[in-house]
Write an enzyme that holds these catalytic residues in place. Sequence first.
Site, short mmCIF file in Angstrom:
data_model
loop_
_atom_site.label_atom_id
_atom_site.label_comp_id
_atom_site.label_asym_id
_atom_site.label_seq_id
_atom_site.Cartn_x
_atom_site.Cartn_y
_atom_site.Cartn_z
CE LYS A 226 -13.20 12.07 64.81
NZ LYS A 226 -13.85 11.36 65.93
CG ASP B 256 -12.56 5.59 73.30
OD1 ASP B 256 -11.87 5.10 74.22
OD2 ASP B 256 -12.07 6.15 72.30
#
Length: 505
Positions: free
Chosen positions: A61, A158
């Site tokens: 990432k 989230d």
Amino acid sequence: MLKFREAPKCESGSIAISTSPRTLIARRYVLQQKLGSGSFGTVYLVSDKKARQGEELKVLKEISIEGLNPNETVQANLEAQLLSKLDHPAIVKFYASFVEQDSFCIITEYCEGGDLDYKIQEYKEAGKTFTENQIIEWFIQLLLGVDYMHERRILHRDLKSKNIFLKNNLLKIGDFGVSRLLMGSCDLATTLTGTPHYMSPEALKHQGYDTKSDIWSLACILYEMCCMNHAFTGSTFLAIVLNIVGGATPTLPENHPRELNGIMQSMLNKSPSLRPSAIEILKIPYIDDKLQHLMHKYSEMTLEDKNLDCQKEAAHIINAMQKKIHLQTLRALSEVQKMTPRERMRLRKLQAADEEAGKLKKIVEEKYEENNKRMQELRSRNFQQQSIDVFHDLDEPASENLPENQPIPSLDLSELESSLEDTTLDLGYHEIPEDPLVAEVYYADAFDSCSEDSEEQEGETGSLGPEVEAQDEGSQPTSRTNHQDSDIEALAGCLESVLGCTSLD
């Protein structure tokens, strides 16, 4: 009017990772392909050159530091720190984090099944739905992962189907980009982030939220798995928010269990304090019964995996042995080919002689065993006859009992010697024959029986040693180590601990 902050979009090609397809990153990660873009950066599939076999593929990432303000840079660092502390089969594994040029990079586990949102859309387009057992199994896995986070006072903030990934049909919670570690039990996070479809009413009202907001999001995911649609919908962003804050609580269709519908509605309570925690949901009788079945299923799967591993190891050993034998045969053939014809002829004669000697040896051993058996049978018969005669002679004096309180007469040596002479004369005592051959035949049976009996007794006593040693060796407990290498074994351990807590409660 509430203002929602959009996540910054990272520019493509920010570093060399995005431009060169075979770039070596941190001297060990080789770029394979781009997987997509998230709220904080771009995700790539990389191959780890230093990883073990079967674990080479990982996810990198990339978070651009130039496009982020200082607060967002801290959040990216926080994501790496949180992931490094989490170790659970229902949570994406964290491997490493580092800075490469102007980007912050995080290496995590690769889940080949994609995210749950893609899986739901794939089934929806095909007109299919998930089975009840599959939904319950995934729901329990998510509960175990969420309970693990909340025990460590970590909020995800989230939770949505796009942040849940599949690996070997197991769900794993990922993307902790907006999660936060609660420093106190009453601390409430007040940053407004996340996807509106899964956000809790207190988060939308900007009232702060705690672990119960993750429970609300988890209920929305459960509804989505059952109905293939969002729990709260609307034509506009504002309509979705109003439906979540003041709308009715959704219900599952009648083809789903009532117990599961009741659990989901309790998780979607408008008041956070009335929502159950993850561990409380796991202790509900309906879920607890499903835990028992999953525990049995995972145990059988781990046993099958171990059997397959043993079979693979045995196959490797057999192949290695066959290769070794083949190499030895080739070496022998090469040595034979180097010989002259005369030496080959001599070698064939030696081999034939060895074979003939082996056959003769086998015949001799068989004959030797037959003779031993015959000798043992003859000895046993002679011993039985002698024992019967001896016991018969001993019974007569034993039958004569001395009266009580009668003194035992003293032994007279002269009388004893005369009685012995009489008995020897009665038994037919003769002198040793002068002829050696006659004497050898005369005393052969007595000497043989004594010596052979003593040898048999020694053999019997000597044979006790290995048995005792074997018993001593067998009595020692063998140490066994249980390695929970696979996610199935780790999940079985989590289920066992949860079931143990349930029984204590």
